[in-house]
Structure formats: C-alpha cells, structure tokens
Design an enzyme around this catalytic site. Structure first.
Site, PDB file in Angstrom:
ATOM      1  N   ARG A 113      84.170  11.219  54.583  1.00 14.04           N
ATOM      2  CA  ARG A 113      84.104   9.816  54.148  1.00 14.04           C
ATOM      3  C   ARG A 113      83.941   9.781  52.636  1.00 14.04           C
ATOM      4  NH1 ARG A 113      79.263   7.644  52.549  1.00 14.04           N
ATOM      5  NH2 ARG A 113      77.377   8.870  52.958  1.00 14.04           N
ATOM      6  N   GLU A 117      69.546   7.275  58.987  1.00 14.36           N
ATOM      7  CA  GLU A 117      70.644   8.170  58.652  1.00 14.36           C
ATOM      8  C   GLU A 117      70.082   9.588  58.609  1.00 14.36           C
ATOM      9  OE1 GLU A 117      73.814   6.093  55.898  1.00 14.36           O
ATOM     10  OE2 GLU A 117      71.846   5.938  54.974  1.00 14.36           O
ATOM     11  N   SER A 169      68.666   6.272  42.728  1.00  7.80           N
ATOM     12  CA  SER A 169      68.194   6.991  43.908  1.00  7.80           C
ATOM     13  C   SER A 169      68.192   8.507  43.700  1.00  7.80           C
ATOM     14  CB  SER A 169      69.052   6.594  45.109  1.00  7.80           C
ATOM     15  OG  SER A 169      68.566   7.146  46.299  1.00  7.80           O
TER      16      SER A 169
END
Length: 557
Positions: free
Chosen positions: A511, A383, A70
């Site tokens: 995160r 997102e 990606s």
C-alpha cells in the site's frame, strides 16, 4: 450572537507578506494530515489555521490543530486537524485542506469565500482553536504560523504548548462536552487516567484470585526522545510503587535524536531493541513513537531471542479481558474488534475461533478503524503498528452504570460492572494513546497475574516482515478490498500472487503511504526466513514496476 471585527488587512495580503507559498509542488492531506520536510510547511500551517476557524464556525465547536510528524525523522513535521469529539478531520474536509494548501496566495480569498458559501458558514462567532505541538525544533515557529492563520479570521487560539497528540485530542473532546469527558488541562488528563488506574489496581491487589503470580510491576520505557519521554515523568511521579517505570531515550538528557534508532516504529519495523534500552532477559519493555500515539511491547528471552508484542497482541489482550468482564456482569453488550489486512493472520484466527469475538477488516488508517468501531457498543481497534484504543457507546456506559446499583444482581456482577466503568476512564477513547494503552495493558496483566511470556503464549504469531520501498510517486500504487489487492500498476498484483504461492502460509500486501513517496510492504509466512524472503521479493517487484528510486530493497539484517 457576538460581533467579530474583520481583519484589518485581507487574508491573502497577510499571507503574501508573512507566510507566502514557497513550494510549487502540490501537497496532499492524507490519513495523518500533511507531513513533509519542516522547512516546506510554513505557509501550509498558516492556511490550516484559517481552515480550522472555518471548520469551528461550521460545527459551532472547538477544533484542534496538532503539529507533529509522529514517527518520522526529526527534520520532518506535519499538521492535522482534530474534530469536535476528538476524532480525525471529517474525510470530506480533507479535500478542502488540500485545496487550501495548494492554491496561490492571490486565490486564498476566493477559496475562503467558496467554502463559506458551500457550507453557509456564519462568520460572526468567536471560536476557539486548541493548538499543540511535539518536541521538534521546527514546531514553535510552525505553531506561530498556525496562530497567525487563526487570528487572521478572528478566531481565538489556545496554545497548549508541547503535548502528546492524544492529549490534544482529549482537550478538544473535553471542551466540546463541557467537561463531561474530563477537564481540558494536562492536570485533568493525568488525574483521570492515573486515578482510574490506581483504583483498579488497588482493587486487584485486594481481590485478584490470580494472585498476580507472574506479574512484575517493573517496565522499561523507550520514550523515542520525544514528547512521550517528557510526559511519562508526570506519570512516574503519580504512579509511585504501583508501576515502576524506568525511562530510556529521554530527549531531556540528550540521549539521541527524535525517533532515531528508537521508538515504536523502529522496534516494529526492525524487530529488535532500540538503542539505549538495556538487554535484560524476560523483562517487560515498551516503546512509544515521537508523538506518543503508538505503543509496542517486547522482550528478549534467556537465549537472547527478540519477542515483539505489537498492536495485534494488545488488541487481543484487551478484547479477551473485556469479554471476561462482560461475562461476569451478565450484561449483553455487542463487542467487536477492528483490524486491517496487515494484522497477523494468527491473531485473527485466535480472535474469531478462540475468543469468539467478531472481527471486521478495514483499510489502513485510524480514521477507518475508528469509524467502524463505532458500529459496536464496545469497539476495540488497533493497527499492528500499535496505534489503537477502545470506544464505548453511551448505551454501553448507561447499562454498566445501572448495573452497579441493581440490587437484583449479585455482588460479583456489580463489581465487574464497576471495574468496567473504571477501565473506561483509563482509556482515551478519542484516539490511540500510547500512555493510556500502556496503563490499560498493565492493568490487564496485573489482573490476570501475567508477565510477557504468559501474554505471548495465548497464540503463536506467524513470522512477518514490514518493509518500505521508496518510489518517485506514491500515487502510481492504488489498492482495493481493504488494501489487500493492488490495482495499479497493471500486473503488479499478478506478480505478488505468484510470489506468495511459493511460500507456505504466505500472505503479502502493498500500500502507498498517506504522507510520503514510499510503499509499505507486508509479508508473512510459516518461517522467519520465508517471511523475510517473501518481503524482499515483493519489495523488489514494487521497486521494478512502480518507479523505485535509490538502492534496490535488500534482505533485512
């Protein structure tokens, strides 16, 4: 039931000879599958070929394997499995993928026997495995490793070559719906998306009451030197004058390395123009990532100020337009929008208070958003990084189809239902698709007569900053409550709360990455300076308390 010959040589023997396990450290299947340095992945690819065959036999369906990293640097690579409807691998099988990747060569036979017994997998069906790869130099050899794994268990690999990640998801869905979703070829993909787009925009040129007063059919497109640059050329040829796409960062002409100083992740994280794209005032621009499953829009104004229209902006644009069309049809359908906690607070307020569309918040990761979106008849999910799509339940499609032929409805209602059905064909429902999303955004902007300034004017984003902190082991960071609360290391959340309290409209979350030993830090506040300061101070606390390595976080340039 057909008979399949057993491989001539035990799987573990072939693995030892051709694809031996070369790494001692364990690797974990995360949100995006496996992802690491390409030279560490040969044996992992072989084993994912094995697992794909077992999954296909268990589901009695075609399974996909996509080789990509990606938005990661060119030296990386990765692999993920695609389930029958084009969705991400079922979460319970992620643990099996991790097991397959980490056992010793001499344990492969036993782990295969274990999963066959656990799921009572029939080993006689000749199953198909769709394989795709991105443009990385390492992808061809890693693809060969996957094929070796597929053949070792007598599966049939179907090599689609270099394709975008969303294309592979589309192919898998087409094959498993017996072509009801579309034709499982590249040409079938282009035909479906472009055909619907041209029909919608031809109708809008004839019928739009907005007059397309501000819309301009010119778009500057950053291909991230990846597969998105290769595939957009197919769209350029087919779209013609309807949408004039000017391509930059095209790996075919050697303008730069994959994702280096360009692409959706670079633009989103740095909030500035990518290399290679000209700075032209108030001209609509977009960037995709290396495998073309993310997209963000942006522009600079006459004062050279950068403006970002990210996944939050795309989601609100789509949700608002869908609501308008639904109201025109008079059909009662359950519409919802799915976000993560990292969505800009202003977008959530706009959606809930202005649009009156229900919003659900889930943990980061497309699989979480996609799953939640399926609870609505029409589910929009994005997102902030620009990865997202819209999913439509069969009940919604059936109601719209019936409406187009319902003589009790007005012409306007039937036309609105017809537009919605065409809009569905522009959308790749299987997964976030940068090019499909681009066509959807352009369709909506043309219908509303908007350019980027009009789009941005819907609401004002709170200034925000996304940073990365490299740590020795990402597993020391754990979170709860849709990743808004940091559980470990102990005391880190208290420190974050104390920092947030110093800033007006302050919010910050941390995160761990699903694929790398980094921690992502998101911060927003009332001003740009405060958002940057909060992001840096939280990043430094993560660095101090979670085992940061390398240089300490600095104030963004």
């Amino acid at each position: 039931m057909s008979s399949v010959r057993k491989p001539k040589r035990p799987v573990y023997a072939f693995a030892r000879e051709m694809h031996p396990k070369t790494e001692k450290a364990d690797i974990q299947y995360g949100t995006a599958g496996f992802r690491t340095k390409a030279n560490k992945l040969g044996y992992v690819m072989y084993r994912m070929g094995l697992l794909a065959v077992l999954r296909a036999r268990y589901k009695n369906a075609t399974i996909g394997v996509m080789i990509t990293a990606s938005h990661n640097p060119e030296a990386d690579n990765g692999v993920k499995l695609v389930d029958p409807h084009g969705e991400m691998l079922e979460q319970s099988w992620e643990a099996w993928a991790t097991k397959f990747a980490n056992v010793g060569d001499d344990q492969l036979e036993s782990i295969i026997a274990e999963i066959i017994k656990e799921y009572n997998i029939p080993m006689t069906e000749r199953v198909h495995i769709c394989i795709g790869k991105d443009t990385r130099p390492s992808s061809p050899s890693l693809s060969k490793s996957v094929m070796d794994g597929v053949l070792a268990l007598a599966g049939k690999p179907i090599d689609f070559g270099i394709v975008s990640t969303p294309q592979l998801h589309y192919f898998v869905a087409c094959k498993n719906t017996k072509h009801a979703y579309g034709i499982p070829t590249e040409e079938g993909y282009y035909h479906k998306l472009v055909g619907a787009f041209l029909k919608l925009n031809a109708d809008q040129r004839l019928n739009s009451s907005a007059g397309n007063s501000n819309y301009r059919n010119r778009l500057l497109y950053d291909g991230a030197n990846g597969v998105g640059a290769k595939k957009i050329k197919q769209f350029q040829e087919r779209l013609g004058e309807t949408l004039k796409i000017e391509l930059y960062n095209d790996e075919g002409i050697g303008t730069g390395k994959l994702n280096y100083l360009c692409g959706a992740d670079f633009v989103k994280s740095n909030q500035k123009f990518p290399n290679g794209v000209p700075l032209q005032h108030n001209v609509r621009c977009c960037s995709v990532d290396g495998d073309a499953d993310r997209i963000v829009y942006y522009f600079i104004d006459e004062d050279d100020k950068f403006h970002l229209l990210d996944g939050d902006r795309i989601a609100t644009l789509i949700a608002a337009y869908l609501k308008e069309l639904l109201e025109e049809t008079g059909i009662d359908l359950n519409l919802g929008l799915i976000q993560t906690a990292y969505a800009n607070g202003a977008s959530t307020e706009y959606i809930t208070q202005k649009l009156k569309v229900p919003v659900a918040c889930v943990s980061t990761g497309v699989k979480h958003l996609h799953h939640k979106a399926l609870e609505y008849e029409i589910g929009v999910y994005f997102e902030a990084n620009g990865h997202g799509t819209v999913v439509f339940q069969k009940t919604a499609k059936d109601k719209l189809k019936r409406a187009t032929g319902d003589s009790s409805l007005t012409d306007a209602q039937r036309n609105a239902a017809e537009r919605l059905l065409n809009l569905i064909d522009v959308i790749n429902e299987t997964v976030g698709d940068a090019i499909s999303d681009m066509l959807l955004v352009e369709t909506i902007l043309r219908a509303k007569g908007w350019d980027v300034q009009d789009w941005e004017a819907a609401y004002t984003d709170l200034p925000n900053r996304l940073m990365k902190v490299t740590i020795a082991n990402r597993n020391v960071i754990t979170t709860t409550n849709a990743e808004t609360i940091c559980v470990t290391p102990p005391g880190l959340q208290d420190e974050i709360n104390a920092l947030i309290s110093k800033f007006k409209k302050g919010r910050s979350f941390v995160r761990p990455s699903g694929t790398e030993d980094i921690v992502r830090v998101y911060a927003e506040a009332a001003t740009r300076e405060e958002a940057d300061t909060l992001a840096v101070e939280v990043s430094r606390k993560v660095y101090e308390m979670a085992g940061g390595i390398g240089n300490p976080p600095e104030v963004p340039a």
